[in-house]
Structure formats: C-alpha cells, structure tokens
Write a protein that holds these residues in place. Structure first.
Motif, PDB file in Angstrom:
ATOM      1  N   PRO A  12       0.832  -1.350  -0.127  1.00  0.00           N
ATOM      2  CA  PRO A  12      -0.050  -0.127  -0.072  1.00  0.00           C
ATOM      3  C   PRO A  12       0.855   1.196   0.080  1.00  0.00           C
ATOM      4  O   PRO A  12       0.546   2.232  -0.899  1.00  0.00           O
ATOM      5  CB  PRO A  12      -0.886  -0.079   1.176  1.00  0.00           C
ATOM      6  CG  PRO A  12      -0.521  -1.311   2.033  1.00  0.00           C
ATOM      7  CD  PRO A  12       0.404  -2.120   1.199  1.00  0.00           C
ATOM      8  N   GLY A  14       4.068   1.814  -0.951  1.00  0.00           N
ATOM      9  CA  GLY A  14       4.830   1.954  -2.333  1.00  0.00           C
ATOM     10  C   GLY A  14       3.866   2.515  -3.560  1.00  0.00           C
ATOM     11  O   GLY A  14       4.220   3.350  -4.189  1.00  0.00           O
ATOM     12  N   LEU A  34       6.749  -9.939  -5.441  1.00  0.00           N
ATOM     13  CA  LEU A  34       5.865 -10.920  -5.704  1.00  0.00           C
ATOM     14  C   LEU A  34       5.398 -10.673  -7.134  1.00  0.00           C
ATOM     15  O   LEU A  34       5.106  -9.713  -7.581  1.00  0.00           O
ATOM     16  CB  LEU A  34       4.579 -10.524  -4.807  1.00  0.00           C
ATOM     17  CG  LEU A  34       4.790 -10.704  -3.189  1.00  0.00           C
ATOM     18  CD1 LEU A  34       3.711 -10.422  -2.584  1.00  0.00           C
ATOM     19  CD2 LEU A  34       5.291 -12.222  -2.975  1.00  0.00           C
ATOM     20  N   ALA A  43      -3.992  -5.721   7.628  1.00  0.00           N
ATOM     21  CA  ALA A  43      -4.826  -4.677   8.011  1.00  0.00           C
ATOM     22  C   ALA A  43      -6.167  -4.847   7.835  1.00  0.00           C
ATOM     23  O   ALA A  43      -6.533  -4.885   6.704  1.00  0.00           O
ATOM     24  CB  ALA A  43      -4.199  -3.319   7.567  1.00  0.00           C
ATOM     25  N   HIS A 124       9.998  -8.804  -9.586  1.00  0.00           N
ATOM     26  CA  HIS A 124      11.364  -8.268  -9.423  1.00  0.00           C
ATOM     27  C   HIS A 124      11.838  -7.808  -8.077  1.00  0.00           C
ATOM     28  O   HIS A 124      11.401  -6.958  -7.398  1.00  0.00           O
ATOM     29  CB  HIS A 124      11.387  -6.804 -10.252  1.00  0.00           C
ATOM     30  CG  HIS A 124      11.480  -6.955 -11.881  1.00  0.00           C
ATOM     31  ND1 HIS A 124      10.561  -7.817 -12.367  1.00  0.00           N
ATOM     32  CD2 HIS A 124      12.293  -6.572 -12.563  1.00  0.00           C
ATOM     33  CE1 HIS A 124      10.906  -7.618 -13.676  1.00  0.00           C
ATOM     34  NE2 HIS A 124      11.967  -7.019 -13.631  1.00  0.00           N
ATOM     35  N   VAL A 126      14.511  -6.917  -5.361  1.00  0.00           N
ATOM     36  CA  VAL A 126      15.482  -6.221  -5.185  1.00  0.00           C
ATOM     37  C   VAL A 126      16.775  -6.845  -4.312  1.00  0.00           C
ATOM     38  O   VAL A 126      16.347  -7.139  -3.335  1.00  0.00           O
ATOM     39  CB  VAL A 126      15.383  -4.780  -4.696  1.00  0.00           C
ATOM     40  CG1 VAL A 126      16.824  -4.123  -4.384  1.00  0.00           C
ATOM     41  CG2 VAL A 126      14.526  -3.774  -5.775  1.00  0.00           C
ATOM     42  N   CYS A 153       9.996   0.879   0.217  1.00  0.00           N
ATOM     43  CA  CYS A 153       8.608   0.708   0.791  1.00  0.00           C
ATOM     44  C   CYS A 153       8.559  -1.057   0.721  1.00  0.00           C
ATOM     45  O   CYS A 153       7.345  -1.432   0.499  1.00  0.00           O
ATOM     46  CB  CYS A 153       7.598   1.314  -0.102  1.00  0.00           C
ATOM     47  SG  CYS A 153       7.678   3.027  -0.270  1.00  0.00           S
ATOM     48  N   ASP A 154       9.407  -1.524   1.322  1.00  0.00           N
ATOM     49  CA  ASP A 154       9.559  -3.030   1.170  1.00  0.00           C
ATOM     50  C   ASP A 154       9.424  -3.715   2.461  1.00  0.00           C
ATOM     51  O   ASP A 154       9.892  -4.701   2.552  1.00  0.00           O
ATOM     52  CB  ASP A 154      10.838  -3.463   0.295  1.00  0.00           C
ATOM     53  CG  ASP A 154      12.026  -3.047   1.024  1.00  0.00           C
ATOM     54  OD1 ASP A 154      11.872  -1.818   1.626  1.00  0.00           O
ATOM     55  OD2 ASP A 154      13.312  -3.489   0.820  1.00  0.00           O
ATOM     56  N   GLY A 155       8.490  -3.100   3.434  1.00  0.00           N
ATOM     57  CA  GLY A 155       7.932  -3.690   4.521  1.00  0.00           C
ATOM     58  C   GLY A 155       9.033  -3.923   5.549  1.00  0.00           C
ATOM     59  O   GLY A 155      10.112  -3.570   5.427  1.00  0.00           O
ATOM     60  N   THR A 159      14.624  -4.872   2.743  1.00  0.00           N
ATOM     61  CA  THR A 159      16.004  -5.230   2.087  1.00  0.00           C
ATOM     62  C   THR A 159      16.728  -3.884   1.916  1.00  0.00           C
ATOM     63  O   THR A 159      18.021  -3.895   2.099  1.00  0.00           O
ATOM     64  CB  THR A 159      15.932  -5.997   0.585  1.00  0.00           C
ATOM     65  OG1 THR A 159      15.155  -7.255   1.066  1.00  0.00           O
ATOM     66  CG2 THR A 159      17.202  -6.491   0.215  1.00  0.00           C
ATOM     67  N   ARG A 245      -0.759 -16.468  10.448  1.00  0.00           N
ATOM     68  CA  ARG A 245       0.468 -15.601  10.702  1.00  0.00           C
ATOM     69  C   ARG A 245       0.784 -15.589  12.174  1.00  0.00           C
ATOM     70  O   ARG A 245      -0.138 -16.005  13.184  1.00  0.00           O
ATOM     71  CB  ARG A 245      -0.021 -14.206  10.112  1.00  0.00           C
ATOM     72  CG  ARG A 245      -0.757 -13.332  10.909  1.00  0.00           C
ATOM     73  CD  ARG A 245      -1.894 -13.591  11.006  1.00  0.00           C
ATOM     74  NE  ARG A 245      -2.687 -13.528   9.903  1.00  0.00           N
ATOM     75  CZ  ARG A 245      -3.806 -12.533   9.469  1.00  0.00           C
ATOM     76  NH1 ARG A 245      -3.732 -11.596  10.352  1.00  0.00           N
ATOM     77  NH2 ARG A 245      -4.530 -13.095   8.615  1.00  0.00           N
ATOM     78  N   PHE A 247       2.865 -12.956  14.649  1.00  0.00           N
ATOM     79  CA  PHE A 247       3.569 -11.486  14.801  1.00  0.00           C
ATOM     80  C   PHE A 247       3.779 -11.170  16.153  1.00  0.00           C
ATOM     81  O   PHE A 247       3.174 -11.542  16.992  1.00  0.00           O
ATOM     82  CB  PHE A 247       2.532 -10.519  14.050  1.00  0.00           C
ATOM     83  CG  PHE A 247       1.224 -10.289  14.534  1.00  0.00           C
ATOM     84  CD1 PHE A 247       0.322 -11.138  13.696  1.00  0.00           C
ATOM     85  CD2 PHE A 247       0.845  -9.569  15.661  1.00  0.00           C
ATOM     86  CE1 PHE A 247      -1.145 -11.113  14.316  1.00  0.00           C
ATOM     87  CE2 PHE A 247      -0.546  -9.689  16.072  1.00  0.00           C
ATOM     88  CZ  PHE A 247      -1.464 -10.323  15.309  1.00  0.00           C
ATOM     89  N   ASP A 267       6.275   0.337   6.540  1.00  0.00           N
ATOM     90  CA  ASP A 267       6.804  -0.679   7.621  1.00  0.00           C
ATOM     91  C   ASP A 267       8.330  -0.790   7.473  1.00  0.00           C
ATOM     92  O   ASP A 267       9.054  -1.099   8.408  1.00  0.00           O
ATOM     93  CB  ASP A 267       6.205  -1.814   7.376  1.00  0.00           C
ATOM     94  CG  ASP A 267       4.991  -2.170   7.875  1.00  0.00           C
ATOM     95  OD1 ASP A 267       4.339  -1.206   8.479  1.00  0.00           O
ATOM     96  OD2 ASP A 267       4.597  -3.382   8.218  1.00  0.00           O
ATOM     97  N   GLN A 278      -2.397   0.775  13.510  1.00  0.00           N
ATOM     98  CA  GLN A 278      -1.689   2.095  13.336  1.00  0.00           C
ATOM     99  C   GLN A 278      -0.746   2.186  11.983  1.00  0.00           C
ATOM    100  O   GLN A 278      -0.304   3.018  11.566  1.00  0.00           O
ATOM    101  CB  GLN A 278      -1.205   2.565  14.558  1.00  0.00           C
ATOM    102  CG  GLN A 278      -2.240   2.950  15.483  1.00  0.00           C
ATOM    103  CD  GLN A 278      -1.671   3.130  17.004  1.00  0.00           C
ATOM    104  OE1 GLN A 278      -1.275   4.280  17.025  1.00  0.00           O
ATOM    105  NE2 GLN A 278      -1.393   2.161  17.716  1.00  0.00           N
ATOM    106  N   LEU A 280      -0.546   1.750   8.896  1.00  0.00           N
ATOM    107  CA  LEU A 280      -1.092   2.176   7.571  1.00  0.00           C
ATOM    108  C   LEU A 280      -1.422   3.848   7.913  1.00  0.00           C
ATOM    109  O   LEU A 280      -0.930   4.499   6.842  1.00  0.00           O
ATOM    110  CB  LEU A 280      -1.908   1.633   6.688  1.00  0.00           C
ATOM    111  CG  LEU A 280      -1.905   0.352   6.184  1.00  0.00           C
ATOM    112  CD1 LEU A 280      -2.806  -0.511   5.716  1.00  0.00           C
ATOM    113  CD2 LEU A 280      -0.714   0.465   5.069  1.00  0.00           C
ATOM    114  N   ASN A 281      -1.826   4.017   9.132  1.00  0.00           N
ATOM    115  CA  ASN A 281      -1.924   5.247   9.418  1.00  0.00           C
ATOM    116  C   ASN A 281      -0.581   6.221   9.774  1.00  0.00           C
ATOM    117  O   ASN A 281      -0.538   7.460   9.407  1.00  0.00           O
ATOM    118  CB  ASN A 281      -2.693   5.566  10.516  1.00  0.00           C
ATOM    119  CG  ASN A 281      -3.456   6.744  10.666  1.00  0.00           C
ATOM    120  OD1 ASN A 281      -3.945   7.328   9.976  1.00  0.00           O
ATOM    121  ND2 ASN A 281      -3.426   7.262  11.782  1.00  0.00           N
TER     122      ASN A 281
END
Ligand SMILES: Cc1cc2nc3c(=O)[nH]c(=O)nc-3n(C[C@H](O)[C@H](O)[C@H](O)COP(=O)(O)OP(=O)(O)OC[C@H]3O[C@@H](n4cnc5c(N)ncnc54)[C@H](O)[C@@H]3O)c2cc1C
Length: 455
Positions: A12, A14, A34, A43, A124, A126, A153-155, A159, A245, A247, A267, A278, A280-281
């Motif tokens: 979201p 990125g 992905l 979320a 792709h 990185v 913006c890779d979580g 990386t 999952r 966490f 993230d 929170q 994404l906020n």
C-alpha cells in the motif's frame, strides 16, 4: 536513468507513493518481488490520517463502499465498532476524523487502480543497491536499474534498509500472537484474558497471545490448538487454519528515514505491534509527506536539503506510535497486576476528555510537526476534511480541492499567490495547506514565510 525515483515494494505505501510522485510530475518505477498482489489479510482498518490522505486524491467513494462490509466484519469479529487501546474497546471515534474499515487486499486493489499507468514490474526482487553522487543503482530481475533516488517501501524486513545500512534501533518482542482464519471442530473456549495470555475468537478469526519466546517456524493447526490449551486450559480441535501468521510486538524504527539518495517509508521505516491498527496510518502519511517534496526537488524547485524535512517530520510521528504500542503491549501482558491496570485504564476511558485523548493518540490527529518558523496550533497539524462555504452560498468539502500536488490557500480575502491554488471561503481560514494536507499557516505571522519555506 531508468526513472526519476525507484520505489521498492508495491504494498500500500509503495503504490501510494508512486501515485504521489506521478502527481508531482516525476517518473517513478516500482519494483515488486511478488508475481501477484498478496491476499494476506493483515490490516483491516485505515486510520484518520491515511483515510484523509486517500480522500484528498479522490478515493473517498471507493473507501466508503469497502467500509460498509468492513464495518460489518469488525462488528462481528470484535463485537463492537468502537476503537480500542490494548483491546479495551471503548474509544468513541471522532466523527470529524473518520477511519475506514477496509481489508488490506481490497485497499491494495484500490491503490493499484489509483496508480494505474505507473510502471510496476512484478517478479522483481531487489537484491543489491549502490549509491553514488549522481544516483542509485538497484539490482532486480537480473539487471541494474538506475534512478536519482530510491525509496524502500519493502516492508518490515526491508532489504533496502539493510543494503543501505540504516540503523534500526528499538525494543524486542515482549508478546507473540499466532492467528488466522480457523475452522474448529467442537467447543471453543470463551475469548478473553487468561492467566498466561489471551485468546481472541470472533467470526472466522482466532488468535492467541503469549509471552514471546524467539524466532519460530510456520504456524500449524496443532500448534494453534496447543497454544489455546496452554492459555485457556481447554483442549480444542483445529481442523483447518488459513492465512495463518505470527506476529510480535517488537518496536523499532530507522534512526533516520534518509541516507543520501535512499529513503524509507512505511513498515520499512518502522515496525511495531498491530494493536490499534496504526501501521498504515503512519505509512500512508509517510508517502504523502515524501511524494510532493521529492517531486519538488526533482523539478528543481527546491534544494536537496529540503528532503531532510522528511525525517524531521515523520520520525517523531513514528516515535509516537512506537510509544503507544509499547504501552499497549504492557497492558496486554498476562497477570493480575496488569488486570488491575487495565481496569483503571478502562475506567479512565469513561471520562469524555480521556476518551478523546485516546482517540487522538490512535488516529495520529493529536500529533503536530515542529516547523522552522514559530506558529501556534493548528499549524503543523493535518487538516480535517473541512466543510467549506463559499461567497455564492455553495458548500464543498476540502477534499474536492486537493487533486493536485500544489499547496492550497483557503482565503477570506488574502491576495492570491501564483505558487499555490486559492479557494475563497467564508466560514474558515485563512489557512495555507501543503499538498500532504498539513496546515502551514493559519493567519498568524507572515504568510510569505510559510510560502517561501514550502513552495
Ligand atoms: C495481523 C496484522 C494486522 C494489522 N492490522 C492493521 C490495521 O488494522 N491497520 C493498519 O493501519 N495496519 C495494520 N497492520 C500493519 C499493516 O499491515 C502494515 O503497516 C502495512 O502492510 C505496511 O505497508 P507497506 O507497504 O509499508 O509494507 P508491506 O505491506 O509489507 O509491503 C511491502 C511490499 O514490498 C515487497 N518487497 C519486500 N521485499 C522486497 C524486495 N527485496 N524487492 C522488491 N519488493 C519487495 C513485498 O512483497 C510487499 O509487496 C497489521 C499488521 C498485521 C501483521
């Protein structure tokens, strides 16, 4: 150059950043590991600042549509549509700063459509990154891609963050949760707090929280059943678990969100427990903050040093969320002392002023940026979606005037300035708004100082 800026990750944050960069006239390229968008149901709620950021770009109707089903799901799973702090569901939402109940995969579909036309290369991943005085080269899909800037913006396991050498200080996990869409056979214990942890069960979702023990493998039905029995004392049969999952509640953020030509957002810049919904906020406002600034620098309208305001403004916002999620973790830990503290916090929440405090804390609307010129509140705050009245008797909402990357002056008679758009209003203002919805000036002190600083 393959692009002005490479955005790593089509989650979201990125996707929204890429759309913001395009709006600012830049040519972004998104590289995503992905092959297909993730259907992981992380979320389910978008806080006020993220909701307003998307409204400003014309996505309000799509959010409102998703919110109908999302709110039903929330009521079914939590038994309440109120906000919560550490699972104390008492927070009355501020009607002027609404959240959106939308599942993350649906949000990603809305944002992918919003970013249509931006180059997004899936499959792709990185794997390398090199920065020099003129630009950055990232390696993905078997070749190097070059741009003036790169934004990770890779979580949470970013990386980009690791390759660029960002420090990532913070606190380790205190609690761990395993959760998923679960089909039980037979009786299920009641949800709630137990002596050694907590069990949550509503709709198809179930989750169990215990003190953290360290890195663990993939969740299995037997593992979930054993954890539920450990916490509740009741044996259950878990027939199936989907979208499983685990966490934790580690709370860390990058020491800076910028190292030269490399930025972090979402993230990748900050991780914390999902309590209070929170992530994404923080992440969407990161993208809103960085997008127009990077656009202005790429156009040559602003010097490079302008980009330092990104960390200066967003790092304290991240720190505020880390602080409140750590407090929530403390309140979620098992034991009679915490039970007593929870009762007291729950009683406090019955006081309207305290309830409002928690609402502002979780929505981020209580947070204010520190600007390089003296200005009283509300300068530095994100502006709500005001109702505007105009001289001819018409009314409109603020979000109807915010579809560009330009600043906006809501004026009751101030002279127009070519650097920003101007809307004449009779019921509020004067207010100068940045493209990220932040109030830059509110009538006190010279307007020119604010205009010169931001535009
Ligand atoms: C159980 C749970 C519940 C949550 N509930 C909420 C909630 O209600 N509200 C809320 O606001 N937040 C919530 N969150 C947090 C929210 O999900 C995150 O904040 C959000 O996903 C962050 O978005 P992002 O785009 O920064 O990162 P991500 O969503 O993680 O996206 C990162 C993208 O980068 C890609 N990527 C990773 N590495 C590479 C690489 N090397 N090269 C290319 N691409 C790469 C990934 O494939 C992914 O597509 C929750 C989280 C969890 C775990």
């Amino acid at each position: 150059m393959d692009a002005d800026a490479i955005v790593v990750g089509a989650g979201p944050v990125g996707l929204f950043l890429a759309a913001e960069l395009r709006l600012a006239g830049a040519d972004p390229l998104v590289l995503e590991r992905l092959e297909r968008p993730s259907e992981e149901t992380k979320a389910r709620g978008l806080g006020a600042l993220a909701t307003e950021a998307l409204w400003r770009r014309g996505l309000g109707d799509q959010l409102a549509e998703a919110d109908v089903e999302g709110t039903k799901d929330l009521a079914r799973d939590h038994g309440s549509t109120r906000g919560h702090f550490a699972s104390i569901h008492k927070i009355v939402p501020d009607p002027d700063r609404p959240r959106t109940n939308i599942w993350q995969p649906e949000l990603e579909r809305v944002l992918a459509k919003h970013a249509e036309g931006v180059r997004v290369l899936r499959g792709h991943e990185v794997i390398a990154l090199e920065s020099d005085v003129d630009g950055v080269t990232v390696t993905a899909g078997g070749r190097g891609w070059r741009a003036k800037y790169v934004v990770g913006c890779d979580g949470g396991r970013s990386t980009v963050r690791k390759l660029a050498g960002f420090d990532f200080p913070g606190t380790p996990a205190l609690l761990r949760t395993i959760a998923g869409r679960v089909r039980f056979a037979g009786d299920v214990p009641p949800g709630g707090r137990y002596a050694t942890g907590a069990f949550m069960h509503g709709g198809s979702m179930a989750g169990v929280t215990e003190p953290a023990t360290g890195p663990e493998p993939e969740v299995t039905p037997d593992e979930l059943a054993a954890a539920i029995e450990r916490v509740t004392g009741q044996r259950v049969v878990v027939e199936e678990i989907q979208d499983a999952r685990r966490f934790g509640d580690q709370a860390r953020q990058a020491a800076t969100y910028r190292l030269g030509r490399v930025f972090l957002a979402g993230d990748a810049a900050h991780v914390h427990s999902p309590s209070g919904g929170q992530g994404l906020n923080l992440g969407i406002p990161d993208a809103a903050n960085l997008g127009w600034k990077l656009g202005a620098v790429l156009r040559g309208d602003k010097p490079e040093a302008f980009l330092d305001t990104y960390t200066r403004e967003r790092h304290p916002a991240g720190e505020a969320v880390l602080r409140n999620t750590r407090a929530q973790s403390a309140l979620l830990a098992p034991g009679p002392h915490v039970d007593a503290l929870r009762e007291i916090v729950a009683e406090l929440m019955d006081l309207p002023e305290a309830n409002r405090y928690f609402a502002d804390l979780l929505s981020g609307t209580g947070h204010r940026y520190d600007f390089p010129y003296p200005a009283p509140k509300p300068v530095g705050e994100h502006c709500p979606d005001l109702e505007l009245r105009h001289g001819d008797g018409r009314t409109s909402r603020l979000h109807e005037h915010t579809r560009t990357d330009r600043g906006l002056l809501l004026t009751t008679g101030y002279p127009a300035d070519p650097r920003v758009d101007v809307v004449a209003v009779t019921n509020t203002g004067p207010l100068l708004l940045r493209p990220d919805g932040v109030i830059a000036w509110a009538g006190e002190g010279p307007l020119d100082t604010a205009l010169d600083t931001w535009f």
